[in-house]
Design an enzyme around this catalytic site. Structure first.
Site, short mmCIF file in Angstrom:
data_model
loop_
_atom_site.label_atom_id
_atom_site.label_comp_id
_atom_site.label_asym_id
_atom_site.label_seq_id
_atom_site.Cartn_x
_atom_site.Cartn_y
_atom_site.Cartn_z
N LEU A 1 0.88 -1.16 0.00
CA LEU A 1 0.00 0.00 0.00
C LEU A 1 0.91 1.21 0.00
O LEU A 1 1.90 1.24 0.74
CB LEU A 1 -0.90 0.02 1.25
CG LEU A 1 -1.92 -1.11 1.40
CD1 LEU A 1 -2.69 -0.95 2.71
CD2 LEU A 1 -2.88 -1.15 0.21
N ASP A 2 0.59 2.21 -0.82
CA ASP A 2 1.46 3.38 -0.85
C ASP A 2 1.35 4.15 0.46
O ASP A 2 0.46 3.91 1.28
CB ASP A 2 1.17 4.27 -2.06
CG ASP A 2 -0.23 4.84 -2.07
OD1 ASP A 2 -0.61 5.49 -1.08
OD2 ASP A 2 -0.95 4.66 -3.07
N ALA A 3 2.23 5.11 0.65
CA ALA A 3 2.32 5.81 1.94
C ALA A 3 1.01 6.48 2.34
O ALA A 3 0.66 6.52 3.53
CB ALA A 3 3.44 6.85 1.89
N THR B 1 -2.05 5.52 1.47
CA THR B 1 -3.17 4.59 1.56
C THR B 1 -3.17 3.88 2.90
O THR B 1 -2.12 3.45 3.39
CB THR B 1 -3.11 3.55 0.42
OG1 THR B 1 -3.15 4.23 -0.84
CG2 THR B 1 -4.27 2.58 0.50
#
Length: 224
Positions: free
Chosen positions: A93-95, A97
């Site tokens: 998950l990106d930062a 999200t």
């Protein structure tokens, strides 16, 4: 029953320290109990290899050890990073999200879950910059949407509108920033993104920044 040498190796693989340090810990009585009731410094041992963890990831943490900034691993016991086999996130998950993030030290399970052939459903809750226009559901479900910079259409995805500027999107792929790019292709911008579900697993009421170990039946349902 494990010999002291075998036990020292096992504890070292769980990340408690080097084999030499664990041999000393055993000799000094820091390791007590036997079988499934072993304890270290009077605390139950960490999960055995093959564990799967679920975390409610907060914003501002990244999943790759190569990334700059704070890592999701900082939210776990420090010795978990010393485990062998290594503990890894199941996808990323990106930062920005938040939500359901899985970890495992089971390499075979990891590859099964992230394989493009797995078709594991993942549900996200998105808050958008602009009101939905009504065409997004058909676009995402069509199986013809091609993201910018790619040439292969996305698999059909399901959109459930939950508000003027909010929706839940269920996808079966895991392309780079896929949900954000899908809404961008539809002429909108994702302001917040939260993963609610991964396969049969739901985040439930797990507090933000906290984690728990999955039960054997949950792992079995995750990868039947």
């Amino acid at each position: 029953m494990k010999t002291d040498r075998q036990l020292a190796k096992y504890l070292a693989n769980l990340g408690y320290g080097s084999r030499k340090e664990m041999e000393a810990a055993i000799q000094s009585g820091r390791v007590t109990g036997s079988g499934d009731n072993l304890r270290f410094d009077d605390e139950p041992l960490d999960p055995a290899p093959g564990m799967v963890l679920m975390m409610n990831k907060p914003a501002g943490f990244t999943c790759s050890r190569a990334d700059q900034g704070r890592l999701v691993y900082e939210l776990l016991p420090p010795r978990f990073l010393q485990r062998s086999p290594a503990l890894s996130t199941v996808g990323r998950l990106d930062a920005d999200t938040t939500g359901l993030l899985l970890f495992t030290d089971d390499g075979k399970l990891l590859h099964r879950l992230i394989s493009p052939k797995s078709s594991t459903e993942k549900t996200y809750e998105a808050t958008l910059a602009r009101p939905l226009e009504g065409h997004e559901g058909d676009l995402f479900a069509s199986g013809t949407l091609v993201l910018r910079g790619e040439d292969k259409p996305l698999l059909p995805a399901k959109l459930d509108v939950t508000g003027e500027r909010s929706a839940r999107l269920t996808i079966t792929e895991g392309r780079y920033h896929q949900v954000r790019r899908m809404f961008a292709a539809a002429g909108n911008h994702v302001e917040t993104l939260h993963r609610l579900r991964f396969g049969p697993l739901e985040l439930g009421d797990l507090p933000e920044g906290e984690w728990r170990q999955l039960k054997p039946d949950e792992i079995a349902a995750l990868a039947p």
